[in-house]
Design an enzyme around this catalytic site. Structure first.
Site, mmCIF file in Angstrom:
data_model
loop_
_atom_site.group_PDB
_atom_site.id
_atom_site.type_symbol
_atom_site.label_atom_id
_atom_site.label_comp_id
_atom_site.label_asym_id
_atom_site.label_seq_id
_atom_site.Cartn_x
_atom_site.Cartn_y
_atom_site.Cartn_z
ATOM 1 N N GLU A 80 -1.439 -1.557 -5.165
ATOM 2 C CA GLU A 80 -0.997 -0.459 -6.021
ATOM 3 C C GLU A 80 -0.602 -0.978 -7.403
ATOM 4 O OE1 GLU A 80 -0.786 2.205 -7.339
ATOM 5 O OE2 GLU A 80 0.637 3.493 -6.297
ATOM 6 N N ASP A 108 -2.395 0.783 -0.653
ATOM 7 C CA ASP A 108 -1.318 0.342 -1.540
ATOM 8 C C ASP A 108 -0.942 -1.122 -1.340
ATOM 9 O OD1 ASP A 108 -0.835 2.866 -2.835
ATOM 10 O OD2 ASP A 108 0.022 3.560 -0.952
#
Length: 252
Positions: A80, A108
Site C-alpha cells: 500500500e 495492502d
C-alpha cells in the site's frame, strides 16, 4: 476536513494520499472526505506492520522503538502507498520467490511468516457487510482479509487476526482518536454520510465562490488504496497510555 487531515496525519502519509488521488484524477482539495479516508487506511496499514519482525528461528517477534533490529527481517512487506507499477513489481517478485498465487487486485501487505497477502479494510459500516463485499470482490482464498471499524469491531478471514491483541488495540485506539477529533470539529457526520458530505462540499465551494465551473458531485471511481470508513471502541484501562503515543491534533 482538508485542514484536519494535514494537521492530524504524518506528512509522508498525506503526500502519498495526494499522489494516489491525483493518479486517479481526484482532487484532495475537493474530495476531502476521500482524502481523509485514504490517509486513515494508509496509516492503519503502516501501523499493522510496525515493530513486527521475524527472528533467526523464523518466529514472529515485536521489537520496540530504540531496540536493535538490524539483523531481523521485517515480517510484513508494505505494498500500500507504492506507485502502482512498483507495487505490482513487488507483488510479482514475492509470488516468484514464495510460489504464492498472484492476486487479481493489489493487496495492502504481504506476511512473510504466514506466506499470504493481506487486504486491510477500514469501514464506517457493519464489519461483516464490508468483509463480504471485500471477499466477493477479491474471490481468492489466498488473500487474507482483515477489517477494522471505528466502533472497535474487527473481522478477519477464519477469525485469524494475525496480530497480537495489543498491536490491534493500538490501531483501534488511533481510529478512535481520529473519530473523536473529527467529531470535535463537527466533521464526523459528513464523513459518515455521503449525502451530508455532498451538501457540505457544495456549501464550502459556494462560500469560497468556487461553485461555478467546478464539479460538486463526488466521484464514485474507487482508488485501489481507498477502503471505506466509520464509528469506535476503547478499553478504558489502556486508553490513556495508547492514545498518548499519538500527537494530539492541533486546534484550528
Amino acid at each position: 476536513m482538508e485542514d484536519f487531515v494535514r494537521q492530524c496525519f504524518n506528512p509522508m502519509i498525506v503526500e502519498l494520499a495526494e499522489k494516489t488521488m491525483k493518479e486517479y484524477g481526484e482532487n484532495p482539495k475537493i474530495e476531502t472526505n476521500k482524502f481523509a479516508a485514504i490517509c486513515t487506511h494508509m496509516e492503519v496499514c503502516f501501523m499493522y506492520s510496525d515493530f513486527h519482525f521475524i527472528n533467526e528461528r523464523g518466529e514472529s517477534i515485536i521489537v520496540e522503538p530504540g531496540d536493535s533490529n538490524a539483523l531481523l527481517k521485517h515480517r510484513f512487506e508494505i505494498i500500500e502507498g507504492r506507485d502502482r507499477n512498483v507495487a505490482w513489481t513487488v507483488v510479482n517478485s514475492i509470488c516468484n520467490t514464495t510460489g504464492v498465487g498472484k492476486p487479481k487486485f493489489l493487496p495492502d501487505l504481504y506476511d512473510y511468516k504466514e506466506d499470504r497477502f493481506i487486504e486491510i479494510g477500514v469501514t464506517r459500516r457493519e464489519v461483516h457487510v464490508y468483509y463480504l463485499e471485500k471477499a466477493n470482490k477479491i474471490k481468492s482464498e489466498e488473500t487474507h482479509i482483515h477489517i477494522f471499524s471505528f466502533t472497535g469491531e474487527e473481522m478477519a478471514t477464519k477469525a485469524d487476526y494475525t496480530l497480537d491483541e495489543e498491536s490491534r488495540a493500538r490501531i483501534k485506539t488511533r481510529l478512535f482518536t481520529i473519530r473523536q477529533e473529527m467529531a470535535s470539529r463537527g466533521l464526523w457526520d459528513s464523513f459518515v454520510s455521503p449525502r451530508e458530505a455532498k451538501r457540505q462540499l457544495k456549501k464550502d465551494l459556494r462560500s469560497q465562490g468556487q461553485c461555478e465551473g467546478l464539479p460538486t458531485k463526488v466521484s464514485h471511481q474507487t482508488s485501489p488504496v481507498l477502503k471505506t470508513l466509520e464509528p469506535m471502541w476503547m478499553d478504558s484501562s489502556r486508553m490513556a497510555t495508547l492514545r498518548a503515543s499519538f500527537p494530539k491534533c492541533l486546534e484550528k
